[in-house]
Enzyme design. Structure first.
Site, short mmCIF file in Angstrom:
data_model
loop_
_atom_site.label_atom_id
_atom_site.label_comp_id
_atom_site.label_asym_id
_atom_site.label_seq_id
_atom_site.Cartn_x
_atom_site.Cartn_y
_atom_site.Cartn_z
N ASP A 1 -3.49 -2.09 -5.59
CA ASP A 1 -4.35 -0.95 -5.91
C ASP A 1 -3.32 -0.01 -6.41
OD1 ASP A 1 -6.72 0.80 -5.48
OD2 ASP A 1 -5.41 1.69 -3.95
N THR B 1 -8.14 2.82 -10.39
CA THR B 1 -7.22 3.80 -10.39
C THR B 1 -5.92 3.11 -11.06
OG1 THR B 1 -6.38 2.45 -8.39
CG2 THR B 1 -7.49 4.97 -8.12
N THR B 2 -5.95 1.79 -11.32
CA THR B 2 -4.75 1.32 -12.44
C THR B 2 -5.09 1.49 -13.89
OG1 THR B 2 -4.68 -0.49 -10.65
CG2 THR B 2 -3.61 -0.79 -12.75
N ASP C 1 -12.27 0.37 -1.64
CA ASP C 1 -12.77 0.19 -3.06
C ASP C 1 -13.98 -0.30 -3.28
OD1 ASP C 1 -10.26 1.18 -3.62
OD2 ASP C 1 -9.57 -0.43 -4.98
#
Length: 527
Positions: free
Chosen positions: A60, A93-94, A395
């Site tokens: 994550d 988020t990546t 998530d």
């Protein structure tokens, strides 16, 4: 003569702002490159050893960056950026960091051509605004009643995690939890109404949703009190069931046996009085908040409560009190004098059950809840798997929350990025001057997502991306990379879906961060 000479020396150092900008871009891109390999379903995981010796395994983006020791101030901006994406969308988020790195690379090319940084930054913001429009145009509207679509979106989010093979259990679980705590008129879901509990033991398959409340503390059994209570009346107390003590500095010296007896009698009467008041209010389940000053419950009080058939749970953390209060409708009581029946919550059954080697308390059939809440009990073989399950579930819950906020889905697998990139390239030809350059570079930078997805899946990135572009030119808007088939395909039909909010917020946040990095032309240190 001297004054002109002085002003000239200030302008001599023209190189410095360029050098500072280059250093900032370099530092930020280094962070983006470090995290690039963990993008997508075939992305790798990172192992992080924290300062206190704990080990975290995760892919994550936000978790990795949060624990990385980033020192450069410009690189720290990327850590904050992934945190912003985590609160706004919860997923992606990546991607947001990877996109930012690529846009910074584009900015560097343009800076080398001698274009002013402010022109670049503003053009990029306009390009980002246009990208958001394109994404919203190509998205598919859904309704929250379509459970299948919601589950597919959650499965896509889970596909890049360690727990992906369990997504058939976790995805429906996430969807049902969010739908339980949301109402159809709301545009947001408060994820604090969904509490994740972690218990080591069992496997991920044993993870379950409890409609009602779960408490991980154990029932106090030392005085043979009850462990199961039907038609429960639940009291939440924040005071202690033990005799008052003198202050830290003071102590009482008793040198006479009669006095001693008197003190013990007083203690007994004091405790009996409290327990009787609790029983009088028809309370039969007690949750006691953790206390640091003195014992929350002493043995004598335990004995009285067991005699009065009251089930007792102690050491409830302060932050759990709020959730218990919300779930059961019981109000926290800070003083025995204000203990009355109106402040109690009610439930059909409170019982301690043993599952997979550890005990939990389940409260079911709650009728007096102030707000619908859901408890999810995560199971796993060890702490690391548990932590990762919790993050993955978070998530997935966020993905469903995004769909409540913005009820539209978009194809995954790099399809939206290629579509936006292609449309921007076409439109850039109508622009003039510097802006055309900037739009072109911005459009090419977005191709980093499909390129990285292909690289991480072991495919040939150049082949894949050119094939995608030709498919999109032929009008296949939803063509993306399917890792299962290791090639390009219509990802919308393959059920690789994501909320449109994830993509739009990623591009908007990325362009804002790039703008603020480009505006910096000097770093000064304060004392």
């Amino acid at each position: 003569m001297t004054s002109t000479h002085q002003s000239n020396s200030i302008f001599k150092d023209k190189e410095k702002p360029q050098e500072v900008r280059k250093a900032n871009i370099l530092a930020a891109r280094a962070v983006a490159d470090a995290i690039r390999t963990s993008l997508g379903p075939k992305g790798m995981d990172k192992m992080i050893k924290t300062g206190d010796g704990k080990i975290i395994i995760s892919n994550d983006g936000h978790t990795i960056l949060k624990h990385m020791a980033v020192l450069h101030p410009a690189a720290k901006m990327l850590v904050d950026l992934s945190a912003a994406q985590d609160t706004e969308a919860g997923d992606g988020t990546t991607s947001v960091v990877v996109i930012t790195g690529a846009i910074l690379g584009a900015a560097e090319k343009l800076l080398n051509k001698g274009i002013h940084p402010m022109i670049i930054a503003e053009s990029f913001q306009r390009a980002a605004a246009r990208s958001v429009e394109i994404l919203l145009e190509m998205s598919h509207k859904i309704s929250l009643d379509d459970r299948e679509q919601l589950i597919r979106a959650a499965t896509t989010s889970l596909s890049s995690k360690i727990v992906s093979q369990h997504s058939h259990i976790l995805a429906p679980l996430a969807v049902d939890s969010v739908l339980k705590v949301s109402n159809e008129y709301a545009n947001n879901v408060d994820l604090n109404d969904i509490k994740l509990f972690k218990k080591v033991g069992g496997t991920i398959d044993d993870t379950e949703v409890v409609n009602g409340l779960v408490v991980t503390q154990n029932v106090v059994k030392s005085a043979n009190g009850p462990t199961r209570m039907e038609k429960a009346k639940i009291g939440l107390i924040q005071f202690q069931l033990s005799p008052p003590k003198p202050d830290m500095e003071n102590n009482v010296v008793v040198n006479d046996y009669r006095q001693m007896d008197k003190i013990l009698k007083e203690e007994r009467a004091y405790l009996l009085n409290i327990c009787k008041k609790i029983k009088k209010a028809k309370c039969n389940v007690l949750f006691v908040q953790k206390s640091i000053l003195r014992d929350a419950v002493n043995d004598l009080a335990l004995h009285f409560l067991a005699k009065l058939n009251i089930l007792l749970v102690k050491d409830i953390e302060r932050d759990e009190m709020e959730f218990i209060s919300k779930s059961t409708g019981a109000k926290p009581i800070a003083d025995i004098d204000s203990f009355n029946e109106t402040k109690l919550g009610s439930a059909d059954l409170v019982e301690e059950i043993e599952s997979s080697g550890s005990r939990i308390i389940k409260v079911s059939g709650i009728s007096s809840a102030t707000k619908p809440t859901v408890s999810i009990v995560c199971r796993g073989a060890n702490e690391m798997v548990l932590d990762e399950t919790e993050r993955s579930l978070h998530d997935a819950l966020c993905v469903i929350r995004c769909l409540v906020k913005e009820k539209a889905l978009i194809a995954g697998g790099g399809a939206p990025e290629i579509e936006v990139s292609r449309t921007l390239l076409k439109e850039s030809n109508k622009l003039s001057g510097m802006e055309q350059f900037c739009f072109k570079e911005f459009a090419l930078a977005l191709e980093v997502i499909p390129t990285t997805l292909a690289e991480n899946a072991g495919l040939n990135p150049i082949e894949i991306v050119t094939e995608l572009i030709s498919k999109h030119d032929a009008g296949e808007k939803n063509a993306g990379i399917s890792v299962r088939r290791s090639g390009t395909t219509n990802t919308y039909d393959e059920h690789v879906l994501q909320p449109v909010l994830v993509s739009t917020s990623a591009i908007t946040l990325a362009s804002e961060t790039v703008k603020s990095i480009l505006r910096i032309d000097d770093i000064a240190f304060s004392r």
